[in-house]
Design an enzyme around this catalytic site. Structure first.
Site, short mmCIF file in Angstrom:
data_model
loop_
_atom_site.label_atom_id
_atom_site.label_comp_id
_atom_site.label_asym_id
_atom_site.label_seq_id
_atom_site.Cartn_x
_atom_site.Cartn_y
_atom_site.Cartn_z
N HIS A 31 1.42 -1.15 0.24
CA HIS A 31 -0.30 0.16 0.15
C HIS A 31 1.05 1.06 0.11
O HIS A 31 0.57 1.99 -0.60
CB HIS A 31 -0.73 -0.48 1.14
CG HIS A 31 -2.00 1.58 1.63
ND1 HIS A 31 -3.25 1.13 1.22
CD2 HIS A 31 -1.29 2.34 1.46
CE1 HIS A 31 -3.56 2.39 1.47
NE2 HIS A 31 -2.79 2.95 1.56
N GLU A 32 2.26 1.14 0.93
CA GLU A 32 2.74 2.58 1.01
C GLU A 32 3.50 2.61 -0.05
O GLU A 32 3.69 3.74 -0.10
CB GLU A 32 3.33 1.80 2.36
CG GLU A 32 2.48 2.50 3.48
CD GLU A 32 1.45 3.39 3.72
OE1 GLU A 32 1.52 4.56 3.13
OE2 GLU A 32 0.47 3.48 4.09
N HIS A 35 1.97 3.81 -2.72
CA HIS A 35 2.18 5.61 -2.41
C HIS A 35 3.02 6.43 -2.77
O HIS A 35 3.58 7.31 -3.87
CB HIS A 35 1.75 6.43 -1.59
CG HIS A 35 0.20 5.78 -0.83
ND1 HIS A 35 -0.64 6.56 -1.21
CD2 HIS A 35 -0.14 5.69 0.68
CE1 HIS A 35 -2.17 6.11 -0.78
NE2 HIS A 35 -1.45 5.83 0.27
#
Length: 447
Positions: A31-32, A35
């Site tokens: 997820h990170e 980003h």
């Protein structure tokens, strides 16, 4: 960008904690990283990439100046971009505190579409991870063949049925069968009564007696399905449905299939000698009817016995296109099922007691780790989809809340002020924490 995906797991065996941390660590990192990498592609520099919160355990700084770290509290993670006031991106720093080079690559100075793409990338990478895992598992496992051939007999049936892997079933109780589904349907209809089975084995035709009962013991609970959300686990023995005694898994299938859409189901089970009752709403899923065999939308709770009752079909390989289609379909199914459940919660048509928190996730993680690598990887895909969808909800502090602010900025023609962002963040954080407390309460109530 903050990923509030879990709260501390307290208690439990090491066999649950370690798999839980592995699942959460993988999902959070992906997820990170979504980003981070999309932000980098958009010309936005990152100061910190953290898996976990709190005190740093280990860390290093790369040649781009991003500090990568693993922190002590494995509750999620964050990427702090240049210009962010805090890990949640709740407001922006004063440009006067930044160097000219930092201002050029600061998050808040990027064009609106670049910021939106960076924020949306986290959930999208979660969906991509799920899609890739589901597709890879479909390729690796293959699909169950519907040919009337015995692929595997589980050890639980040793000595109970005189069938062998490779047997081609020609007829059951005098009725010809042409598919594997017809074999199982004929056996479960007999419900323990002895029937004569005509088989072709090593070029010879034989007649063998089979007495087969598909017990009402749950051997597998599909993560994310109603039974799992309600707290049913592998090993539970179903004794009654809506007050009707259940003697076999076939009885369970008949009662469930007869339920009207949108009607609650009440299941009584025994677990370690204790009688327990669960109430929840089934999902409507396209599947074969247990009597007619016709595929139609039927109430489904997401449990099954071992294999197809201990008798498994042969497997055949999937093509790449079919595997990709399977990956997309399974990811989409989890998303739509979750959205439907949230909608039912809002309109009071679903049992909030089905919500599970970190303790439940840890329990399931431990169970899947014991079942084997494929079950464990399958769980990672499910959790990844769920976390990706959760973060798209329009709640300040989650990615969906940031996107909501950007939508307002696009309509207003100027960014939302720091004060409004901070107030919204506090409200969003309160809502998320309340939800997590409630889910954890449900987990504790099931123990």
């Amino acid at each position: 960008m903050e990923l509030l995906s879990a709260v501390p797991f307290v208690g439990g065996a090491l066999g649950a904690i370690v798999p839980f941390l592995v699942v959460l660590g993988i999902v959070v990192f992906v997820h990170e990283y979504g980003h981070y990498i999309v932000g980098r592609w958009c010309g936005i520099d990152a100061e910190v990439f953290s898996v976990g919160f709190g005190p740093k355990l280990v860390g290093w700084t790369d040649r781009r100046g991003t500090h990568w770290q693993i922190a002590a509290l494995p509750l999620g993670g964050y990427v702090r971009f240049v210009g962010d006031m805090d890990p949640a991106s709740a407001g922006k720093a004063d440009d006067g505190d930044l160097t000219p080079e930092q201002r050029k690559h600061a998050f808040h100075n990027a064009r609106l579409w670049r910021r939106a793409a960076t924020v949306a990338a986290g959930p999208m990478f979660n969906f991509i991870l799920s899609f890739v895992i589901f597709a890879a598992l479909a390729l690796a496992v293959g699909r169950a063949s519907n040919a009337p051939v015995i692929g595997e007999l589980r050890p639980e049936l040793a000595g109970q049925v005189d069938l062998r892997p490779g047997d081609r079933i020609l007829a059951v109780a005098g009725q010809p069968v042409e598919t594997f589904g017809e074999i199982i349907a004929a056996f479960v209809r007999a419900n323990g009564a002895e029937v004569e089975v005509e088989v072709e084995r090593d070029g010879e035709k034989l007649a063998v007696p089979v007495s087969y009962r598909l017990a009402s013991r749950i051997d597998y609970v599909n993560p994310g399905m109603p039974a799992s959300r309600a707290g049913l686990v592998a090993g539970d023995v179903i004794v009654a449905i809506d007050g009707q005694p259940v003697a076999s898994f076939y009885d369970l299938q008949l009662v469930t299939a007869a339920k009207p859409a949108g009607q609650e189901i009440v299941i009584d089970v025994t677990r370690d000698g204790e009688l327990m009752t669960f109430r929840f709403m089934p999902d409507m899923v396209e599947r074969p009817h247990p009597v007619t065999g016709e595929t139609q939308p039927l109430p489904t709770i997401g449990i099954r016995a071992i294999g197809l009752g201990g008798i498994d079909p042969t497997l055949e390989p999937r093509g790449l296109g079919e595997a990709l289609e399977s990956g997309f379909a399974q990811t989409t199914r989890i998303v739509t099922g979750t959205i439907n459940y949230v909608g039912d919660l809002i309109f009071a048509n679903a049992d909030p007691g089905q919500l599970g928190g970190p303790i439940r996730i840890a329990q399931i993680s431990g169970e899947k780790a014991e079942e084997g690598l494929m079950s464990f990887v399958y769980l990672i895909a499910i959790i990844s989809t769920s976390i990706g969808l959760l973060n798209l909800f329009p709640i300040p502090v989650l990615d969906g809340g940031h996107l909501m602010f950007y939508a307002a900025e696009a309509l207003r023609g100027r960014p939302v002020g720091n004060a409004a962002i901070r107030v919204g963040t506090m409200i969003g954080l309160s809502l998320v924490l309340l939800l997590m407390v409630f889910a954890t309460y449900n987990d504790l109530a099931r123990l």
